[in-house]
Design a protein around this motif. Structure first.
Motif, PDB file in Angstrom:
ATOM      1  N   LYS A 198       0.837  -1.192   0.000  1.00 18.04           N
ATOM      2  CA  LYS A 198       0.000   0.000   0.000  1.00 18.04           C
ATOM      3  C   LYS A 198       0.875   1.247   0.000  1.00 18.04           C
ATOM      4  O   LYS A 198       1.934   1.279   0.617  1.00 18.04           O
ATOM      5  N   ILE A 199       0.421   2.268  -0.708  1.00 20.27           N
ATOM      6  CA  ILE A 199       1.163   3.521  -0.784  1.00 20.27           C
ATOM      7  C   ILE A 199       0.250   4.676  -0.361  1.00 20.27           C
ATOM      8  O   ILE A 199      -0.894   4.772  -0.794  1.00 20.27           O
ATOM      9  N   TYR A 200       0.787   5.530   0.495  1.00 22.83           N
ATOM     10  CA  TYR A 200       0.062   6.719   0.962  1.00 22.83           C
ATOM     11  C   TYR A 200       0.898   7.940   0.601  1.00 22.83           C
ATOM     12  O   TYR A 200       2.118   7.939   0.758  1.00 22.83           O
ATOM     13  N   ARG A 201       0.219   8.960   0.136  1.00 18.28           N
ATOM     14  CA  ARG A 201       0.889  10.226  -0.111  1.00 18.28           C
ATOM     15  C   ARG A 201       0.245  11.255   0.807  1.00 18.28           C
ATOM     16  O   ARG A 201      -0.964  11.495   0.739  1.00 18.28           O
ATOM     17  N   ALA A 202       1.061  11.845   1.704  1.00 23.59           N
ATOM     18  CA  ALA A 202       0.499  12.721   2.728  1.00 23.59           C
ATOM     19  C   ALA A 202       1.388  13.933   2.950  1.00 23.59           C
ATOM     20  O   ALA A 202       2.624  13.853   2.839  1.00 23.59           O
ATOM     21  N   LYS A 203       0.743  15.035   3.284  1.00 22.01           N
ATOM     22  CA  LYS A 203       1.504  16.248   3.601  1.00 22.01           C
ATOM     23  C   LYS A 203       2.240  16.077   4.935  1.00 22.01           C
ATOM     24  O   LYS A 203       3.378  16.533   5.086  1.00 22.01           O
ATOM     25  N   TYR A 204       1.568  15.422   5.886  1.00 21.52           N
ATOM     26  CA  TYR A 204       2.154  15.225   7.210  1.00 21.52           C
ATOM     27  C   TYR A 204       2.305  13.743   7.517  1.00 21.52           C
ATOM     28  O   TYR A 204       1.408  12.935   7.203  1.00 21.52           O
ATOM     29  N   PHE A 205       3.403  13.403   8.140  1.00 20.62           N
ATOM     30  CA  PHE A 205       3.711  12.035   8.545  1.00 20.62           C
ATOM     31  C   PHE A 205       3.823  12.052  10.071  1.00 20.62           C
ATOM     32  O   PHE A 205       4.753  12.637  10.629  1.00 20.62           O
ATOM     33  N   LEU A 206       2.852  11.442  10.752  1.00 15.51           N
ATOM     34  CA  LEU A 206       2.741  11.535  12.204  1.00 15.51           C
ATOM     35  C   LEU A 206       2.949  10.160  12.830  1.00 15.51           C
ATOM     36  O   LEU A 206       2.125   9.258  12.668  1.00 15.51           O
TER      37      LEU A 206
END
Length: 537
Positions: A131-139
């Motif tokens: 699975k791939i996620y593209r996010a502005k923030y990585f928490l």
């Protein structure tokens, strides 16, 4: 032709479904952010999903060990002062339903890699399953106990794998150990809890100890009716005034050990001891963790109390040595409930691995320099690569492809214990150089989670794309962490607080020892100063 994995585009990807991650999912979503929470487990609860071994329970008392949201605590009632792991999992189920979290949560997802793209100001985050996620923030909310540690003993592969278990991998199908020969290796909190339970069912129980644990009486209470809740708001507010993030009852005394006469001191110690919990550690004289003579006074009282509970003088000396082995309170204090009495049982043995080290593991059990012990089941309670291990276990690549494992190779570098220079739009909770293991978990989760949300709102209001810790602020924060540590006795003691339990790990104080009030003040000053120490683009 292989299909290209579909990307999930988000404002923020939250990793970890314990207190930190759950709090962030609820509050970021309420603030209008598109977020997902992922966890390698198959349900909520963080460390309590994995810790289901016999006797597993939290050592922070309720009502403090829960979220401060009145919509939750008005409906939820605890059955014990220190709830067991099953009740904690039940609590997280209740929270998930009440906050409607499941629609934005994905379980059985192991995050293996995260890469920052400076041009698009986003993180590309990959799971082991593709699975791939593209996010502005990585928490990141991986917690301080995400990476297990087992020593590399000779022959460890010889003992049957099904009968050799790390307690955080305890089988969901409870093994029947009644009448079996059982060993526990390790005397941290987990080892003590296991010993109390397994010594009651095993025909032969052996505890392998490297260092004595200066455990304190838990004073467990079973509640027959719901707790009175009128004072809950004041209790929750008071968490930020206490060194450990508990409440006003956990304030250090406003005087030193030797300001009192010996008789007065004895009365103070007795009063703290009788209350159980961490009172004797975190509500005692203000110099206990900072002055050797004061620390020794506390140890001598502890030693006297413990030795009186053990019949055998040889075991008294191993468990509570006449000569103080290390500074009291500078290794993780555990809470016990009848631990020392188990050594008066005929089926219980204690092996001091300093006197008789483990030589190898055999097909039948464990061989020391003294003898070979035969077991049916071995529990390896040897702990974790604490605080930094879970973060560095992920291949995180920041600006210019720099890996966090490489940046932290010689020691952790953070600002406010939540961000690190060169890794924009990435925050972590309950990590290095924050109060973490010396702070009540929900207190830390709410303080840090609220701060992260404020930073994100600040970015949104000003249409900013990138935030990262500044190098100067990071260096200054590291200096503060070391300053507080060196004021205390903690660096004088070998412990996982200092990274000592992992071969080759840099020796450094991994915890901010300024206490929750000072830490909370730093967060407040940073936010009120337009996030001094961070750089924005």
């Amino acid at each position: 032709m292989a299909s290209v994995p579909k990307e999930t585009v988000l404002d923020a990807l939250i990793v970890g479904a314990g207190f930190g991650g759950v709090y962030q999912l609820k509050h970021l979503r309420d603030a209008g952010y598109k977020v997902k929470l992922v966890d390698f487990a198959s349900d909520y609860a963080g460390v309590w999903y994995w810790n289901r071994y016999p006797g597993a329970r939290v050592d922070s008392a309720v009502p403090l060990y829960q979220f401060s949201d009145p919509d939750l605590w008005n409906e939820w009632n605890w059955s014990q002062r220190f709830p067991g792991s099953q009740e904690l999992r039940d609590y997280f189920t209740f929270v998930a339903d009440k906050w409607d979290l499941r629609k934005d949560t994905e379980f059985k997802v192991y995050i293996s890699k995260a890469t920052w793209d400076d041009e698009t100001a986003t993180w590309t985050i990959e799971s082991g399953g593709g699975k791939i996620y593209r996010a502005k923030y990585f928490l990141l909310n991986t917690g301080f106990a995400a990476k297990r540690y087992t020593p590399d003993w000779k022959g460890i592969d010889k003992f049957p794998a099904s009968a050799w278990v790390h307690p955080s991998y305890w089988p969901k199908e409870e093994p029947d150990l009644t009448g079996k020969r059982v060993a526990v290796i390790g005397t941290g909190s987990t080892g003590i809890q296991l010993a109390q339970e397994l010594s009651q069912v095993a025909s032969q129980f052996v505890l392998f100890q490297r260092t004595p644990n200066m455990a304190l009486p838990m004073k467990q209470v079973n509640y027959t009716k719901p707790l009175t809740k009128e004072k809950y708001p004041k209790v929750f507010d008071g968490r930020y005034e206490s060194f450990g993030g508990f409440d006003f009852s956990f304030l250090f005394l406003p005087r030193g050990t030797f300001d009192d006469t010996p008789a007065e001191r004895e009365m103070v110690y007795e009063g703290l001891w009788s209350q159980g919990d961490f009172q004797f550690w975190l509500a005692t004289y203000s110099d206990t963790l900072f002055q050797e003579a004061a620390n020794k006074e506390a140890y001598n009282f502890w030693k006297k109390k413990v030795r009186a509970r053990i019949h055998d003088p040889r075991l008294q000396e191993i468990l509570a040595p006449e000569t103080q082995p290390y500074s009291f309170g500078c290794k993780r204090i555990s809470l016990e409930n009848g631990f020392y009495e188990i050594f008066n049982q005929p089926n219980v043995s204690l092996v001091d691995v300093n006197a008789t080290p483990i030589v190898e593991v055999t097909e039948r059990g464990i061989k020391t320099t003294e003898k070979e012990w035969e077991f049916d089941y071995v529990v390896c309670a040897t702990g974790f690569d604490a605080i930094t291990g879970g973060l560095m276990n992920i291949n995180i690549q920041g600006q210019g492809g720099q890996k966090i494992a490489e940046k932290w190779k010689s020691g952790a570098k953070t600002y406010l214990g939540m961000a690190t220079a060169g890794f924009p739009n990435m925050f972590f909770t309950y990590g290095p150089q924050a109060p973490t293991a010396l702070c009540n978990g929900p207190t830390c989760a709410e303080a840090q989670g609220s701060f992260i949300l404020k930073v994100m709102d600040h970015m949104k209001e000003r249409k900013l794309q990138k935030v990262e810790a500044g190098n100067t602020a990071e260096a200054a924060w590291g200096d503060d962490v070391r300053k507080f540590a060196n004021m205390s006795l903690l660096p004088s003691t070998k412990s996982w607080y200092m990274g000592d339990n992992i071969p080759g790990k840099p020796r450094e104080c991994l915890i901010y020892l300024g206490g929750v009030p000072n830490y909370y003040k730093s967060l407040k000053e940073c936010s009120e100063g337009d996030y001094t120490g961070f750089t924005f683009t």
